[in-house]
Design a protein around this motif. Structure first.
Motif, PDB file in Angstrom:
ATOM      1  N   VAL A 239      33.810  48.543  38.906  1.00 18.20           N
ATOM      2  CA  VAL A 239      33.819  47.949  37.570  1.00 18.20           C
ATOM      3  C   VAL A 239      34.258  46.491  37.716  1.00 18.20           C
ATOM      4  N   ALA A 240      33.497  45.605  37.073  1.00 14.17           N
ATOM      5  CA  ALA A 240      33.903  44.193  37.009  1.00 14.17           C
ATOM      6  C   ALA A 240      34.628  44.036  35.678  1.00 14.17           C
ATOM      7  N   ARG A 241      35.923  43.864  35.734  1.00 21.97           N
ATOM      8  CA  ARG A 241      36.685  43.838  34.484  1.00 21.97           C
ATOM      9  C   ARG A 241      36.330  42.594  33.672  1.00 21.97           C
ATOM     10  N   PRO A 242      35.894  42.797  32.404  1.00 29.20           N
ATOM     11  CA  PRO A 242      35.391  41.665  31.624  1.00 29.20           C
ATOM     12  C   PRO A 242      36.437  40.563  31.495  1.00 29.20           C
ATOM     13  N   GLY A 243      35.947  39.322  31.591  1.00 33.12           N
ATOM     14  CA  GLY A 243      36.842  38.175  31.486  1.00 33.12           C
ATOM     15  C   GLY A 243      37.541  37.866  32.793  1.00 33.12           C
ATOM     16  N   ARG A 244      37.464  38.782  33.755  1.00 37.03           N
ATOM     17  CA  ARG A 244      38.183  38.577  35.008  1.00 37.03           C
ATOM     18  C   ARG A 244      37.242  38.541  36.205  1.00 37.03           C
ATOM     19  N   SER A 245      36.132  39.278  36.107  1.00 34.43           N
ATOM     20  CA  SER A 245      35.135  39.261  37.169  1.00 34.43           C
ATOM     21  C   SER A 245      33.788  39.492  36.498  1.00 34.43           C
ATOM     22  N   SER A 246      32.730  39.593  37.284  1.00 32.80           N
ATOM     23  CA  SER A 246      31.409  39.833  36.691  1.00 32.80           C
ATOM     24  C   SER A 246      30.585  40.652  37.675  1.00 32.80           C
ATOM     25  N   VAL A 247      29.551  41.302  37.124  1.00 34.72           N
ATOM     26  CA  VAL A 247      28.653  42.069  37.992  1.00 34.72           C
ATOM     27  C   VAL A 247      28.007  41.116  38.998  1.00 34.72           C
ATOM     28  N   LYS A 248      27.745  39.887  38.548  1.00 38.13           N
ATOM     29  CA  LYS A 248      27.138  38.887  39.452  1.00 38.13           C
ATOM     30  C   LYS A 248      28.048  38.672  40.684  1.00 38.13           C
ATOM     31  N   GLU A 249      29.346  38.571  40.429  1.00 39.51           N
ATOM     32  CA  GLU A 249      30.270  38.370  41.551  1.00 39.51           C
ATOM     33  C   GLU A 249      30.204  39.556  42.520  1.00 39.51           C
ATOM     34  N   LEU A 250      30.091  40.774  41.948  1.00 37.52           N
ATOM     35  CA  LEU A 250      30.027  41.968  42.804  1.00 37.52           C
ATOM     36  C   LEU A 250      28.688  42.026  43.539  1.00 37.52           C
TER      37      LEU A 250
ATOM     38  N   ALA B 139      41.292  44.676  29.625  1.00 38.58           N
ATOM     39  CA  ALA B 139      40.406  43.509  29.719  1.00 38.58           C
ATOM     40  C   ALA B 139      39.600  43.347  28.431  1.00 38.58           C
ATOM     41  N   VAL B 140      39.087  44.458  27.882  1.00 38.54           N
ATOM     42  CA  VAL B 140      38.291  44.369  26.644  1.00 38.54           C
ATOM     43  C   VAL B 140      39.196  43.966  25.464  1.00 38.54           C
ATOM     44  N   ALA B 141      40.409  44.529  25.446  1.00 38.13           N
ATOM     45  CA  ALA B 141      41.347  44.174  24.362  1.00 38.13           C
ATOM     46  C   ALA B 141      41.576  42.668  24.345  1.00 38.13           C
ATOM     47  N   THR B 142      41.684  42.076  25.523  1.00 34.66           N
ATOM     48  CA  THR B 142      41.998  40.652  25.611  1.00 34.66           C
ATOM     49  C   THR B 142      40.754  39.779  25.453  1.00 34.66           C
ATOM     50  N   HIS B 143      39.709  40.110  26.220  1.00 34.27           N
ATOM     51  CA  HIS B 143      38.558  39.213  26.300  1.00 34.27           C
ATOM     52  C   HIS B 143      37.384  39.664  25.435  1.00 34.27           C
ATOM     53  N   GLY B 144      37.409  40.886  24.921  1.00 37.42           N
ATOM     54  CA  GLY B 144      36.290  41.395  24.140  1.00 37.42           C
ATOM     55  C   GLY B 144      35.173  41.893  25.044  1.00 37.42           C
ATOM     56  N   ASP B 145      34.173  42.487  24.378  1.00 37.16           N
ATOM     57  CA  ASP B 145      33.020  43.054  25.074  1.00 37.16           C
ATOM     58  C   ASP B 145      31.798  42.562  24.301  1.00 37.16           C
ATOM     59  N   PRO B 146      30.885  41.828  24.949  1.00 42.49           N
ATOM     60  CA  PRO B 146      29.755  41.242  24.217  1.00 42.49           C
ATOM     61  C   PRO B 146      28.965  42.278  23.409  1.00 42.49           C
ATOM     62  N   SER B 147      28.961  43.549  23.849  1.00 39.94           N
ATOM     63  CA  SER B 147      28.179  44.544  23.112  1.00 39.94           C
ATOM     64  C   SER B 147      29.008  45.224  22.024  1.00 39.94           C
TER      65      SER B 147
ATOM     66  N   VAL C 126      49.773  51.591  36.771  1.00 36.40           N
ATOM     67  CA  VAL C 126      49.100  51.008  35.594  1.00 36.40           C
ATOM     68  C   VAL C 126      49.566  49.560  35.421  1.00 36.40           C
ATOM     69  N   TRP C 127      50.837  49.363  35.621  1.00 32.47           N
ATOM     70  CA  TRP C 127      51.416  48.026  35.485  1.00 32.47           C
ATOM     71  C   TRP C 127      50.783  47.060  36.483  1.00 32.47           C
ATOM     72  N   GLN C 128      50.527  47.571  37.699  1.00 35.71           N
ATOM     73  CA  GLN C 128      49.910  46.712  38.720  1.00 35.71           C
ATOM     74  C   GLN C 128      48.449  46.401  38.412  1.00 35.71           C
ATOM     75  N   THR C 129      47.811  47.295  37.663  1.00 33.45           N
ATOM     76  CA  THR C 129      46.372  47.170  37.402  1.00 33.45           C
ATOM     77  C   THR C 129      46.083  46.297  36.189  1.00 33.45           C
ATOM     78  N   THR C 130      46.963  46.329  35.192  1.00 31.61           N
ATOM     79  CA  THR C 130      46.696  45.633  33.934  1.00 31.61           C
ATOM     80  C   THR C 130      47.341  44.247  33.952  1.00 31.61           C
ATOM     81  N   ARG C 131      46.874  43.380  33.043  1.00 32.02           N
ATOM     82  CA  ARG C 131      47.424  42.024  32.969  1.00 32.02           C
ATOM     83  C   ARG C 131      48.328  41.856  31.747  1.00 32.02           C
ATOM     84  N   HIS C 132      47.848  42.384  30.600  1.00 31.98           N
ATOM     85  CA  HIS C 132      48.527  42.081  29.345  1.00 31.98           C
ATOM     86  C   HIS C 132      49.176  43.302  28.689  1.00 31.98           C
ATOM     87  N   ALA C 133      48.839  44.492  29.174  1.00 31.53           N
ATOM     88  CA  ALA C 133      49.311  45.709  28.504  1.00 31.53           C
ATOM     89  C   ALA C 133      50.834  45.843  28.594  1.00 31.53           C
TER      90      ALA C 133
END
Ligand SMILES: C[S@@+](CC[C@H](N)C(=O)[O-])C[C@H]1O[C@@H](n2cnc3c(N)ncnc32)[C@H](O)[C@@H]1O
Length: 436
Positions: free
Chosen positions: A174-185, A261-269, A290-297
């Motif tokens: 998964v490319a977390r939205p706002g943090r990475s992209s499928v293109k990067e993967l 990531a979606v809570a923070t950056h949104g999801d275009p769809s 979970v703490w290590q995985t999330t940024r803002h939670a």
């Protein structure tokens, strides 16, 4: 094999470590992985054949070697003399010459027939005992074959499902939205996913070597796991200002990572962004992950059944309930032999209590996603039906409406993913709205 048997080790955690420590790479690593995982998946079938070929019960060391030999002889393209020779050598080294002689005799008998010729001998007759027949033929415990048959509503796709469980799953990222992209993967060798806008499949190689994964901007996550989290964020809820979300059973943090990531950056769809996530797990070490995985939670160690939060405050609640994990058997080769149907009743009680608590935690008009990584009806529809049947403040939404990109999710209102249909884990989703 011995560690799995003796100390309940998880092959998918232990084997990669052993390969790393011993510097086994490339084709040798692939061979060792196929030997270990393939043998563990097929235990039921191989044990039935070994029993037929032995005049006594082998010691555990010898039995494991015979299982490895049987897998090579019956399902791999290893020449029979090599499969027998290396297995006998292994037994001689680990146990002694007497046992090696015994292993040699058993393996020669096993090698005398192909798998399709052994199955009619060791498996119950399909006409008399269809479930028993499939259980031995496809290397699944009988109770799991029954549970899958009930969840599929018949026999039509059952062998496809059992086959899919025995195949090596693709690594999905998964490319977390706002943090990475499928293109990067993609640039790191992955292929865009079929359904989730954030998914990419990694055909080969270690995901840990990808920068985005090493930096937690991307992660390994099954595509259905991504989609059930996205479905929750797509349901309209009326709220002015920032939404408040809860992931109630968040550890180790796969869904929380995407929700955060979606809570923070949104999801275009769907969701435009602007929510705060609270992520809880009853186990401290899992909450830490979970703490290590999330940024803002905001991450808390808390028991969802004895909430550390006020009732009726959340707009969206993800309840990814503890379950048997029967939907992810392809990932954990030995898991099918370790699970036991007797645990389902107790899990069911916990699932009901957690779902009740999730519905209490959400505000009127808010929505709860009830998710299991199991298609077992006693963990899915029955739990949802029991809990909603006892309340008059819950409306069930058609979960499929929030997953328009995916076909074949069943007759609704639930969404049920399947390995043989979608190439994902058999993840279940119910979406429940608390009435205003
Ligand atoms: C299926 S896993 C969740 C997987 C996670 N959502 C993910 O995507 O990575 C279930 C989790 O529920 C936690 N759990 C079990 N009982 C709980 C309870 N009473 N309250 C909160 N968490 C609980 C377990 O520790 C486990 O981490």
């Amino acid at each position: 094999m011995r560690a799995v048997d003796e100390r309940d080790a998880y092959a998918n955690l232990l084997l990669p470590r052993l390969l790393r420590e011993r510097g086994i790479k490339g084709r040798d690593a692939a061979l060792a992985t196929e030997l270990a995982y393939g043998t563990l998946r097929g235990l039921g079938t191989y044990d039935a054949i070994i029993e037929m070929c032995s005049d006594r019960t082998p010691d555990p060391d010898v039995r494991d070697a015979l299982r490895l030999g049987a897998h090579q002889l019956l399902r791999m393209r290893v020449p029979p003399h090599a499969a027998v020779g290396t297995t006998v050598d292994l037994v001689r080294l680990r146990v002694g010459p007497g046992a090696a002689k015994f292993a040699n005799a058993v393996l020669r008998k096993i090698a005398s027939r192909a798998l399709e010729d052994w199955l009619p001998i060791v498996a119950p007759d399909a006409a008399d005992d269809p479930v028993g027949h499939l259980a031995v033929s496809y290397g699944h415990p009988r109770w799991i074959v029954s549970a899958f048959r009930d969840a599929l509503g018949g026999d039509d796709e059952l062998t496809d499902l059992l086959d899919a469980d025995n195949a090596r799953p693709l690594v999905t990222l998964v490319a977390r939205p706002g943090r990475s992209s499928v293109k990067e993967l993609e640039d790191a060798g992955a292929i865009p996913g079929r359904y989730s806008p954030y998914a990419a499949y990694l055909p080969e190689g270690d995901p840990g070597r990808i920068d985005a994964v090493a930096g937690t901007r991307a992660a390994v996550q099954d595509e259905a796991s991504q989609l059930v989290a996205l479905a929750l964020t797509r349901v309209p809820v009326q709220r002015e200002g920032e939404e408040l979300w809860l992931d109630m059973c968040a550890g180790p943090g796969g869904k929380a990572g995407l929700l955060d990531a979606v809570a923070t950056h949104g999801d275009p769809s769907g969701f435009p962004g602007g929510a705060r996530l609270v992520a809880a797990d009853v186990q401290y070490h899992r909450a830490r992950l979970v703490w290590q995985t999330t940024r803002h939670a905001s991450v808390v160690t808390a028991d969802g059944t004895e909430p550390a939060w006020r009732p009726g405050v959340f707009d969206r609640v993800m309840l990814d309930a503890p379950c048997t994990g029967l939907g992810a058997l392809r990932r954990r080769p030995e898991a099918r032999w370790r699970r036991d149907p007797s645990g389902i009743a107790e899990l069911g009680r916990l699932q009901r209590r957690l779902l009740g608590a999730a519905l209490d935690a959400v505000r009127p008009g808010g929505v709860v996603a009830y998710v299991t990584c199991s298609p077992h009806l006693a963990e899915t529809r029955v739990v949802v039906g029991d809990v909603t049947g006892r309340r008059d403040d819950v409306e069930q939404l058609d979960a499929r409406d929030y997953l328009p990109e995916v076909d074949g999710l069943g007759d609704g209102p639930y969404a049920q993913f399947w390995p043989h249909r979608h190439g994902t884990d058999a993840m279940f989703l119910a979406l429940l709205r608390r009435r205003s």
